[in-house]
Design a protein around this motif. Sequence first.
Motif, PDB file in Angstrom:
ATOM      1  N   SER A  18      59.594   0.244  50.353  1.00 23.31           N
ATOM      2  CA  SER A  18      61.037   0.594  51.018  1.00 23.31           C
ATOM      3  C   SER A  18      61.802   1.140  49.983  1.00 23.31           C
ATOM      4  N   SER A  19      61.814   0.561  48.780  1.00 21.75           N
ATOM      5  CA  SER A  19      62.895   1.056  47.750  1.00 21.75           C
ATOM      6  C   SER A  19      62.484   2.540  47.285  1.00 21.75           C
ATOM      7  N   PHE A  20      61.152   2.638  47.079  1.00 22.49           N
ATOM      8  CA  PHE A  20      60.629   4.051  46.817  1.00 22.49           C
ATOM      9  C   PHE A  20      61.063   5.036  47.801  1.00 22.49           C
ATOM     10  N   SER A  21      60.968   4.832  49.120  1.00 25.20           N
ATOM     11  CA  SER A  21      61.021   5.605  50.070  1.00 25.20           C
ATOM     12  C   SER A  21      63.010   5.858  50.202  1.00 25.20           C
ATOM     13  N   GLU A  22      63.761   4.792  50.126  1.00 25.26           N
ATOM     14  CA  GLU A  22      65.096   5.012  50.083  1.00 25.26           C
ATOM     15  C   GLU A  22      65.581   5.824  48.995  1.00 25.26           C
ATOM     16  N   ALA A  23      65.053   5.516  47.931  1.00 16.27           N
ATOM     17  CA  ALA A  23      65.713   6.453  46.693  1.00 16.27           C
ATOM     18  C   ALA A  23      65.263   7.777  46.537  1.00 16.27           C
ATOM     19  N   PHE A  24      63.983   8.221  47.394  1.00  8.13           N
ATOM     20  CA  PHE A  24      64.020   9.549  47.281  1.00  8.13           C
ATOM     21  C   PHE A  24      64.582  10.266  48.542  1.00  8.13           C
ATOM     22  N   TYR A  25      64.824   9.291  49.789  1.00 10.76           N
ATOM     23  CA  TYR A  25      65.539   9.780  50.926  1.00 10.76           C
ATOM     24  C   TYR A  25      66.900  10.332  50.447  1.00 10.76           C
ATOM     25  N   THR A  26      67.533   9.523  49.577  1.00 12.90           N
ATOM     26  CA  THR A  26      68.871   9.759  49.027  1.00 12.90           C
ATOM     27  C   THR A  26      68.875  11.186  48.451  1.00 12.90           C
ATOM     28  N   LEU A  27      67.753  11.063  47.257  1.00 14.95           N
ATOM     29  CA  LEU A  27      67.632  12.259  46.546  1.00 14.95           C
ATOM     30  C   LEU A  27      67.532  13.641  47.484  1.00 14.95           C
ATOM     31  N   ALA A  28      66.798  13.375  48.368  1.00 14.92           N
ATOM     32  CA  ALA A  28      66.451  14.658  49.320  1.00 14.92           C
ATOM     33  C   ALA A  28      67.613  14.980  49.928  1.00 14.92           C
ATOM     34  N   ASN A  29      68.491  14.081  50.545  1.00 12.59           N
ATOM     35  CA  ASN A  29      69.604  14.522  51.412  1.00 12.59           C
ATOM     36  C   ASN A  29      70.600  15.144  50.217  1.00 12.59           C
ATOM     37  N   THR A  30      70.803  14.435  49.090  1.00  8.48           N
ATOM     38  CA  THR A  30      71.583  15.255  48.311  1.00  8.48           C
ATOM     39  C   THR A  30      71.609  16.541  47.836  1.00  8.48           C
ATOM     40  N   THR A  31      70.021  16.896  47.702  1.00  4.99           N
ATOM     41  CA  THR A  31      69.303  18.330  47.568  1.00  4.99           C
ATOM     42  C   THR A  31      69.784  19.137  48.672  1.00  4.99           C
ATOM     43  N   LYS A  32      69.299  18.482  49.843  1.00  4.01           N
ATOM     44  CA  LYS A  32      69.546  19.440  51.013  1.00  4.01           C
ATOM     45  C   LYS A  32      71.022  19.846  51.156  1.00  4.01           C
ATOM     46  N   ALA A  33      72.049  18.818  51.116  1.00  2.00           N
ATOM     47  CA  ALA A  33      73.286  19.276  50.910  1.00  2.00           C
ATOM     48  C   ALA A  33      73.646  20.301  50.040  1.00  2.00           C
ATOM     49  N   GLU A  34      73.237  20.280  48.948  1.00  2.00           N
ATOM     50  CA  GLU A  34      73.547  21.288  47.765  1.00  2.00           C
ATOM     51  C   GLU A  34      72.866  22.723  48.338  1.00  2.00           C
ATOM     52  N   ALA A  35      71.725  22.765  48.974  1.00  2.00           N
ATOM     53  CA  ALA A  35      71.255  24.088  49.597  1.00  2.00           C
ATOM     54  C   ALA A  35      71.816  24.531  50.581  1.00  2.00           C
TER      55      ALA A  35
END
Length: 421
Positions: A64-81
């Motif tokens: 869960s920790s692995f998933s949550e950490a990358f989910y956060t990064l994915a959403n941050t990067t999506k917002a930048e896009a």
Amino acid sequence: MGQILLMSMATAQNTSSPPLTLPLSQDDSFNFQLLAVLAVAPYSGADVGPVLATAQQIEPGNFSSFSEAFYTLANTTKAEAEDPQNAYDPINVRDTWFSAATYFRAADFFLHGDWTDPLINLLWEEQTAAFDQALASLPVPGVRVRIPADNFTVEAIWYSSTAEGGAHRPTLILGNGYDGSQEDLYHTIVVPALARGWNCLTYEGPGQPSVRRSQNLGFIHDWERVVTPTIDYLLSEHADDVDDARLVLFGFSFGGYLAARAAAFDSRLAALILDGGVYDTYAAYSAALSPELLDLYLSNNQTAFDSAAESLRTDPSLPSSIRWGLEQGLWSFNTESAFEFLQRTSLFTLEGVTDRIQIPTWIANAEAEAFFPGQSAQVAEALGDRATLHNFTGAAAYHCQVGAFQELSRTMFAWLNQTLS
């Protein structure tokens, strides 16, 4: 691509060799997957700093920790896009969306133990939408296509190396393996292939991410049912773009079996690339069983074997690679029975079909291969003088040359240039 250890005795010890590169996690499985994310950075699939920062936030062994950490990064990067200020040119849009898609895929990677988890579909919808935004921003936009096959549909993406029609260029058909997506292959092989003037078609069949989700289909051993319709599509819909004398099939990871099997039953290919070779899937998977668990399987007691495998999977001391391998296997083969899963793997063998492969074949042999050790050499031996076995050593010696994709491309395309010229 990915980790394909299936199961082991509940008292399994970590006997892995020291990492070939700077370790990114104390968990061997997490380390490999983090390296896989970093590995696509040279081809616009990730950014190094954010991935390293994310790695620091992940608790070893905690899926869960692995998933949550990358989910956060994915959403941050999506917002930048999505920020209008950042969309000032197609390159900026493309690279940001590609990275977001990679991070959404990483967030999904360890989640397949619970088939009811809504994130399994949500994250894939997010990665697909992000990847499609990037596809549309390419100089020659990639195009998703759906190819009818035998009671299922092949999901594919067509990449033309030029906007001009009628070029008759060499063309790669690219398939991934046990857990990898066709989107992963863009950052692994498609980018360097397009730069060298090759067209590419990536695809997914039963058991692979999009087909498993949208059509609820697990892996099939007779992979020619996937590849033959794909070749039909290329030679009919892109006849003016594809040089049919330079049509090459590529199989990545477990795709090394899938591609070889397909090539044995379709004579229209000019060459075959296996990274790496997979001769006997059951032999590799059953070798990871303890003697006691193997005896239980061979006793044909499905109920007892499934119970033992489930107890093993939920053991908190179980290494991540073994837990993940079993959970991914059940999901991608679309069975809730570990006994049925292992039983089905016995169909995935090249025994009796290698004589049908009559084209030049390049096989990558990774010195530190952990998932199908020795099988690249076994495939090469079965093919005889039709095979070229290339040994990857040093930092390129991980499974599928993860972390050294530029070296993989240099070597592979040099062989293709020599073989098809």
